[in-house]
Design an enzyme around this catalytic site. Structure first.
Site: not given
Ligand code: DX5
Ligand code: ZN
Length: 225
Positions: A11, A36, A38, A40, A69, A71, A140, A178
């Site tokens: 990620s 990956h 993320d 948000m 991903h 969110m 998750m 994840d």
């Molecule tokens: C969390 C994300 C993850 C995150 C993982 O909200 O969906 O993908 O970036 O980060 P680590 O590996 O540092 O927990």
């Molecule tokens: Zn993620």
């Protein structure tokens, strides 16, 4: 190499964004299987991160599959944007969607692969009605929002349930896990059915990200029976 493989999806959330291309080149050379990203929106989770322009930039520097991903509160509004930007997998949280089945079909119609994510407090049953239609189930192991959180081990029975359902029903979706994953828990994740391990901090905050990636994979593969 005909051993079973554990797939690694770094990620980029913990990468140095001023040197993103280099960071991706390092993990690609180290054997990353996917990237990956993320996304948000500051509503579904209390953080704002990456959007389609980053997906497009990453698409320009790697041929690895990109798993976006999402969110976000309104995945319907963004699926096509991320596919156009170059995402291969569009992964969304079913509680954010009024009609996950229709969105899964739409992602497929647009040429993408569809993934559904389940947060730590929610049961495997949240995914169950959709399992035959998805390409990836994302379990998750942190509450989404930030990189660098601690792995929630209580999620393992749910991961095993999803894995059991996959096997018993002869389904083919990938099982991605994840949050808080690193060398110390990759084995546990794989033992319980994890197939694609996402890691941000454990890779990109390591002194040697390539070695860290290999270490996570090796720890996972030692657990493959
Ligand atoms: C969390 C994300 C993850 C995150 C993982 O909200 O969906 O993908 O970036 O980060 P680590 O590996 O540092 O927990
Ligand atoms: Zn993620």
């Amino acid at each position: 190499m005909n051993e079973p493989r554990v797939l690694i999806s770094p990620s980029i959330l913990a990468a140095d964004f001023a040197r993103l291309g280099e960071a991706i080149a390092v993990v690609e050379k180290a054997g990353a299987d996917m990237i990956h990203i993320d996304v948000m929106d500051g509503h579904f989770v209390p953080n704002l991160t990456l959007g389609p322009v980053i997906v497009k930039a990453v698409r320009g520097v790697t041929s690895l599959p990109i798993d976006a991903h999402l969110m976000v509160t309104d995945p319907e509004a963004y699926a096509s944007v991320f596919i156009d930007a170059g995402a291969d997998y569009v992964v969304f949280h079913s509680e954010a969607s009024e009609d996950p089945a229709t969105l899964i079909d739409r992602i497929h119609d647009l040429g993408g692969k569809a993934g559904l994510a389940v947060n730590p407090p929610n049961p495997a049953e949240q995914l169950e009605p959709f399992l035959s239609g998805i390409d990836l189930a994302l379990v998750m192991t942190v509450n989404p929002g930030f990189a660098g959180q601690s792995f929630i081990g209580e999620v393992m029975p749910k991961l095993r349930t999803v894995s059991d359902w996959k096997r018993e029903r002869g389904l083919e979706f990938l099982i991605e896990v994840d949050g808080g994953i690193g060398p110390s828990n990759a084995g546990t994740v794989v033992e319980n059915g994890g197939e694609v391990l996402v890691a941000a901090s454990a890779i990109f905050k390591a002194d040697d990200p390539a070695a860290a990636l290999r270490e996570i994979r090796a720890a996972g593969e030692r657990a493959v029976v």
